[in-house]
Enzyme design. Structure first.
Site, mmCIF file in Angstrom:
data_model
loop_
_atom_site.group_PDB
_atom_site.id
_atom_site.type_symbol
_atom_site.label_atom_id
_atom_site.label_comp_id
_atom_site.label_asym_id
_atom_site.label_seq_id
_atom_site.Cartn_x
_atom_site.Cartn_y
_atom_site.Cartn_z
ATOM 1 N N LYS A 67 -14.985 -19.463 -4.898
ATOM 2 C CA LYS A 67 -16.421 -19.706 -4.669
ATOM 3 C C LYS A 67 -17.335 -19.092 -5.731
ATOM 4 C CE LYS A 67 -16.855 -22.113 -1.942
ATOM 5 N NZ LYS A 67 -16.372 -23.526 -2.060
ATOM 6 N N ARG A 123 -23.091 -26.033 -0.958
ATOM 7 C CA ARG A 123 -23.409 -26.226 0.463
ATOM 8 C C ARG A 123 -24.601 -25.350 0.860
ATOM 9 N NH1 ARG A 123 -17.472 -25.526 1.115
ATOM 10 N NH2 ARG A 123 -16.596 -27.491 1.864
#
Ligand SMILES: Nc1ncnc2c1ncn2[C@@H]1O[C@H](COP(=O)(O)OS(=O)(=O)O)[C@@H](OP(=O)(O)O)[C@H]1O
Length: 416
Positions: A161, A369
């Site tokens: 991430k 997101r």
């Protein structure tokens, strides 16, 4: 009187020139050391806050010292609560147990009836599906079968991430980079398949082209450094790092998108919230203790073979970060600001449409997101928890990623 007379004898015997030279050399030495310490404090302005003062070098003993310092960092830091100290220390000790717990947790949360192997198959399949969107969307340098398949000369080893996909896709724009689109997970999950299997996954390359892959989980896999070193001791390693608190939330958001029934971030982040006992064995939090993981890598590779990319700057200034990556890889600076544009809908930089392609240019839905809103008090506690580890990481890498500034601006805006 006697002293005076002996001194005058001394001065009269020793030529003034020698005395002058002696004084001069002392002054020069003094000046040199003053400048050195000044340089160090300029480079690491936060260093008085560290328990670990020195730069890390590749000697075994220094790593032993570092580990000790890592433990004692939790005692030397005034901002740490007793509970946090215990958590930080247990993070290191419970490493293996934590791995196990994480797997257990995933297993029970995803499907109580599935074995770990079955879970991995599902996870791999999911990854493949997730990837295929971005890969087909973003394949900008056309795949050719000319040349030969080679083992990678550079790997993006982490962090999960951090922005690893964005970096790899931008690198693939470069004509001298050929990369496998999927994450091979060779050094963590597929090692028993052997180097031939691994090489076969790679795209063919022509003379002068670099073969690359990215698997962010390598950074937190204990045996990955040794395995990679035994394949290629001169390999170049790229690590995209991001504020560990935001990284943890991003990680959690990904899991939540697949399993909406999991507990809240706030629940998972603590062993005991009333006591303020952070659960650093939760993988979403453990991955962000970068100094700890880096220490393992530094036992095998010198810093000169590692390049750290700021995940934050990769979003605000992708061309700037790409220039540094291309330099590190010994590539011509071909990927520049001309290749990026900011897509307002996506809220991220995207690659400009290449002439020979009509495909979309932004990363897929799984990148960028919207994060759930997390209790600001939990965020503050996490920043505090990570701070000494971040400081140590800055010392080790010689780079200040300025994650504490983000924290300051966050707390200022929450007061407004
Ligand atoms: N250009 C661009 N487009 C979209 N997303 C971008 C970009 N650059 C960096 N990022 C950040 O990358 C985060 C995902 O990181 P990774 O690609 O390393 O994730 S993964 O580990 O491979 O799942 C992803 O995290 P989230 O925002 O939490 O989804 C993004 O913040």
């Amino acid at each position: 009187m006697a002293f005076w007379s002996s001194t005058s004898v001394f001065t009269s015997k020793v030529p003034r020139k020698i005395l002058f030279m002696f004084t001069l050399s002392l002054s020069v030495t003094y000046l040199f050391y003053s400048l050195m310490s000044c340089y160090n404090s300029l480079q690491f302005p936060l260093q008085e806050n560290y328990v670990y003062q020195g730069r890390l070098v590749t000697e075994e003993t220094t790593f032993v010292t570092l580990r000790e310092k890592l433990y004692s960092a939790t005692q030397g830091f005034t901002e740490f609560t007793e509970a946090e100290k215990t958590t930080a220390v247990s993070t290191v000790k419970d490493h293996a147990e934590a791995e196990q717990r994480t797997v257990e947790w995933i297993r029970t949360q995803t499907s109580p009836t599935k074995s770990a192997a079955a879970y991995h198959t599902v996870a791999l399949e999911r990854e493949r599906q997730e990837f295929s969107t971005t890969d087909s969307e973003l394949r900008v340098n056309s795949t050719s079968d000319y040349g030969e398949k080679k083992l990678p000369q550079a790997i993006i080893i982490g962090v999960k991430k951090g922005g690893t996909r964005a970096l790899l896709e931008a690198l693939r724009v470069h004509p001298d980079v050929r990369a496998v689109g999927n994450e091979p997970h060779f050094f963590d999950r597929n090692y028993e398949k052997g180097l031939d299997w691994y090489r076969d996954l790679m795209p063919s390359t022509l003379e002068g082209q670099i073969t690359m892959e990215k698997t962010p989980s390598y950074f937190v896999t204990n045996h990955a450094p040794k395995r990679i070193h035994s394949m290629a001791r001169d390999i170049k390693l790229i690590i995209v790092v991001r504020n560990p608190v935001t990284r943890a939330i991003s990680d959690y958001t990904q899991t939540l998108s697949k399993k909406p029934e999991i507990p809240t971030f706030e629940v998972l982040a603590f062993k005991n919230r009333t006591l303020g006992l952070i659960d650093a064995s939760w993988s979403a939090l453990r991955i962000g203790i970068y100094a700890l993981h880096l220490e393992t890598w530094m036992q095998y590779f010198p810093l000169s073979q590692m390049h750290f990319v700021s995940g934050e700057r990769l979003i605000v200034d992708p061309a700037g970060e790409m220039a540094k990556v291309q330099d590190f890889l010994g590539l011509k600076r071909i990927v520049t600001d001309k290749h990026f544009y900011f897509n307002k809908t996506k809220g991220f930089p995207c690659l400009k449409k290449p002439e020979d392609s009509s495909t979309p240019r932004c990363l897929g839905k799984s990148k960028g997101r919207t994060h759930p809103k997390i209790d600001p008090d939990v965020i503050r506690r996490l920043h505090k928890f990570y701070k000494p580890f971040n400081m140590m990481f800055y010392q080790m890498t010689g780079q200040n990623f300025e994650w504490e500034l983000e924290e300051d601006s966050e707390s200022r805006s929450s007061q407004d």
